[in-house]
Scaffold this active site. Structure first.
Site, PDB file in Angstrom:
ATOM      1  N   ASP A 218      45.072   0.139  -6.932  1.00  0.00           N
ATOM      2  CA  ASP A 218      43.787   0.814  -7.092  1.00  0.00           C
ATOM      3  C   ASP A 218      43.149   0.454  -8.434  1.00  0.00           C
ATOM      4  OD1 ASP A 218      42.040   2.987  -5.957  1.00  0.00           O
ATOM      5  OD2 ASP A 218      42.500   3.934  -7.867  1.00  0.00           O
ATOM      6  N   GLU A 284      42.595  -4.257  -5.801  1.00  0.00           N
ATOM      7  CA  GLU A 284      41.225  -3.786  -5.635  1.00  0.00           C
ATOM      8  C   GLU A 284      40.543  -3.995  -6.982  1.00  0.00           C
ATOM      9  OE1 GLU A 284      38.409   0.107  -5.012  1.00  0.00           O
ATOM     10  OE2 GLU A 284      40.050   0.051  -6.436  1.00  0.00           O
TER      11      GLU A 284
HETATM   12  C1  GLC Z   1      39.371   3.238  -5.769  1.00  0.00           C
HETATM   13  C2  GLC Z   1      39.593   3.928  -4.463  1.00  0.00           C
HETATM   14  C3  GLC Z   1      38.642   5.068  -4.374  1.00  0.00           C
HETATM   15  C4  GLC Z   1      38.927   6.024  -5.508  1.00  0.00           C
HETATM   16  C5  GLC Z   1      38.839   5.324  -6.848  1.00  0.00           C
HETATM   17  C6  GLC Z   1      39.444   6.138  -7.946  1.00  0.00           C
HETATM   18  O1  GLC Z   1      38.135   2.625  -5.824  1.00  0.00           O
HETATM   19  O2  GLC Z   1      39.459   3.020  -3.414  1.00  0.00           O
HETATM   20  O3  GLC Z   1      38.722   5.733  -3.139  1.00  0.00           O
HETATM   21  O4  GLC Z   1      38.014   7.074  -5.480  1.00  0.00           O
HETATM   22  O5  GLC Z   1      39.556   4.114  -6.834  1.00  0.00           O
HETATM   23  O6  GLC Z   1      40.836   6.174  -7.836  1.00  0.00           O
END
Ligand code: GLC
Length: 538
Positions: A218, A284
């Site tokens: 994340d 991500e």
């Molecule tokens: C990422 C996740 C999202 C979350 C954010 C904070 O972007 O995909 O859903 O709110 O991180 O952890």
């Protein structure tokens, strides 16, 4: 290193994840075993045969760890336990075991940028006060202005409003501020503190020992902030991108994509390599610089993959899609990595709706998916897209996204509505309860349920099933070379080995290219490729 190359003698990929199709399970909205209206781990276990029969290779679970759920689990209070809402550690073990029995792999989420404000470390930091080692695990700073009442810098939270919240340093005594790039319940960790790296190495090992096959990381580009935490220089706003993560981003980014972050992933690479079975990681990382910025996350000694959000952000245009394909491959050349593709996830508007909704939005979504599934590399699917679900306009009373509370904008709940399995009314087989689940499902979902679409000719579910089955006949052997074809400016077309792929983004039908049709996203009446339709030929 040649680790990313397939074994040409057997046709098997050197790495299982290299051309895997990974299905994203949004845990609270997939399947509910106990009737509380919220999905859980035993619910997922009970539905694994569905995923095997759909034909995916792996599933990725969003966070199910102990959490007050202010950001639906992306606010973790204990990384090594399961939230009672979702089950127990024994349920997690059972899910891992059953996944493997069915020949599937399991990827779990790891949330290293921030903890929950209910994590033991953050509680201790509040107790211990300024200057303490407990506070040094987070980014506490004194405020600006004579009385410290101004935030330490001008950074904004991705969810809206300032990225800083002030605490009390004694009863009734205004104190320091802490940084949170997301909600105020998600304090950012200080990754320059070695204790933080050690905690996450332990967390990775904890889940690797329980048998997970990989991690979705994340906010992978956020862990390290530019030292000194200087003000951000504001540039032009990023336009009307479909994601909060990019909407509020400006040009100068001292909080994102700092070079030191790569040290973290070099360390994690070694941790994963300690375990048998080809464990993987996927970043991500909403990097906005050159495509090369994303490629840095997948260098040989870092992560296995990174989500290619450029594909998801592309408008409905053959030229735009072609540009993404070309730049994606060009950017990865130097790092010898393989791309990933994704159209939907739990943070963005579902692609049926992005492409206009209704019958045309659905036709386009099916065509874009079919095109994606022909490309070399891994594809990520988001639960419900195989049913052709649209974004739901969730009534304000049911919205739970922290960005809704911080900005008053609708937020991301509309792509997180529990999926319909069967039956003619809510909860559509989602769980044993009879009431609506945590976000009400639209009454119109009855014909979209898994049961309604199964063995229904032309249904979106059957399209996904047959496309995934056909993909298996070439995924390992068609090679990684994509040669773009010129079939006019409205048509995206390419060769990949023996495969020809065409996607008509225009408004007029075009001739179907030569070859035997092995899949199409819609009918091909009279040998033409209608608008909003894609075809595979060999
Ligand atoms: C990422 C996740 C999202 C979350 C954010 C904070 O972007 O995909 O859903 O709110 O991180 O952890």
């Amino acid at each position: 290193m040649t680790q990313h190359h397939p074994d040409r003698t057997t046709g098997e990929p050197a790495h299982w994840w290299r051309d895997a199709v990974v299905y994203q399970v949004y845990v609270r909205s997939f399947a509910d075993s106990d009737g509380d209206g919220i999905g859980d781990l035993p619910g997922i276990t009970s539905r694994l045969p569905y995923l095997r029969d759909l034909g995916v290779d792996a599933l990725w679970l969003t966070p199910f760890y102990t959490s007050p759920q202010h950001d639906h689990g992306y606010d973790v209070a204990d990384y090594r336990d399961v939230d009672p809402l979702f089950g127990t550690l024994a349920d997690a073990d059972e899910l891992v075991a059953r996944t493997h029995e069915l020949g599937l792999r399991l990827i779990v989420d790891v949330v290293p940028n921030h903890t929950s404000n209910e994590h033991a470390w953050f509680r201790a930091a509040l107790e211990a006060g300024p200057g303490s080692p407990e506070r040094a695990r987070y980014l506490f700073r004194d405020g600006r202005g004579a009385d410290g009442s101004e935030p330490p810098n001008n950074w904004q939270s991705v969810f809206g409003g300032p990225a800083w919240t002030r605490v009390e340093d004694g009863p009734g005594e205004a104190g320091q501020w802490y940084l949170h790039l997301f909600d105020s319940t998600q304090p950012d960790l200080d990754w320059r503190n070695p204790e933080v790296g050690d905690l996450f190495e332990d967390v990775l090992r904890f889940w690797l020992e329980r048998g997970v096959d990989g991690f979705r990381v994340d906010v992978a580009h956020g862990l390290l902030k530019e030292e000194g935490l200087r003000d951000q220089v504001r540039g032009d706003e990023a336009g009307d991108a479909p994601h909060a993560m990019v909407e509020r981003v400006v040009q100068d980014e001292p909080m994102w994509d700092q070079p030191e972050v790569h040290e973290v992933y070099r360390r994690w690479h070694k941790v994963l390599a300690d375990y048998p079975g080809d464990r993987m990681s996927v970043a991500e990382a909403w990097t906005r610089g050159t495509p090369g910025a994303l490629a840095r996350y997948v260098r040989d000694d870092e992560m296995s993959q990174a989500f290619n959000f450029a594909w998801l952000l592309a408008p409905w245009s053959a030229g735009a899609f072609a540009e993404v394909i070309t730049t994606t491959f060009a950017s990865l050349e130097d790092v010898d990595a393989i791309p990933t593709w994704v159209l939907s996830n739990h943070d963005v508007v579902r692609h049926t709706t992005r492409y206009g909704g209704g019958p045309q939005g659905l036709a386009r979504a099916r065509a874009a998916t079919l095109t994606m599934l022909a490309l070399p590399g891994a594809s990520y699917l988001y639960q419900g897209e195989e049913l052709g679900l649209e974004q739901v306009d969730v009534e304000p009373a049911f919205r739970q996204d922290p960005s809704w509370f911080r900005t008053g904008e609708p937020g991301r709940d509309g792509c997180r509505v529990p999926i319909p399995w069967s039956g003619s009314e809510a909860p559509f087989g989602f769980g044993p309860g009879t009431d609506q689940p945590w976000i009400p499902q639209p009454a119109t979902w009855s014909p979209l349920s898994v049961a309604a679409q199964t063995r229904t000719a032309g249904s979106t579910l059957e399209l996904y099933r047959s496309a995934l089955a056909t993909r298996r006949t070439f995924a390992h052997t068609a090679g990684d070379h994509v040669e773009m074809l010129d079939l006019g400016e409205d048509v995206l077309a390419f060769h990949r080995g023996p495969l020809t792929v065409a996607l008509n983004c225009g408004t007029a039908p075009v001739p179907v290219p030569a070859g035997e049709v092995i899949a199409s996203s819609g009918d091909l009446p009279g040998g033409v490729l209608p608008p909003d339709t894609a075809v595979w030929l060999r």
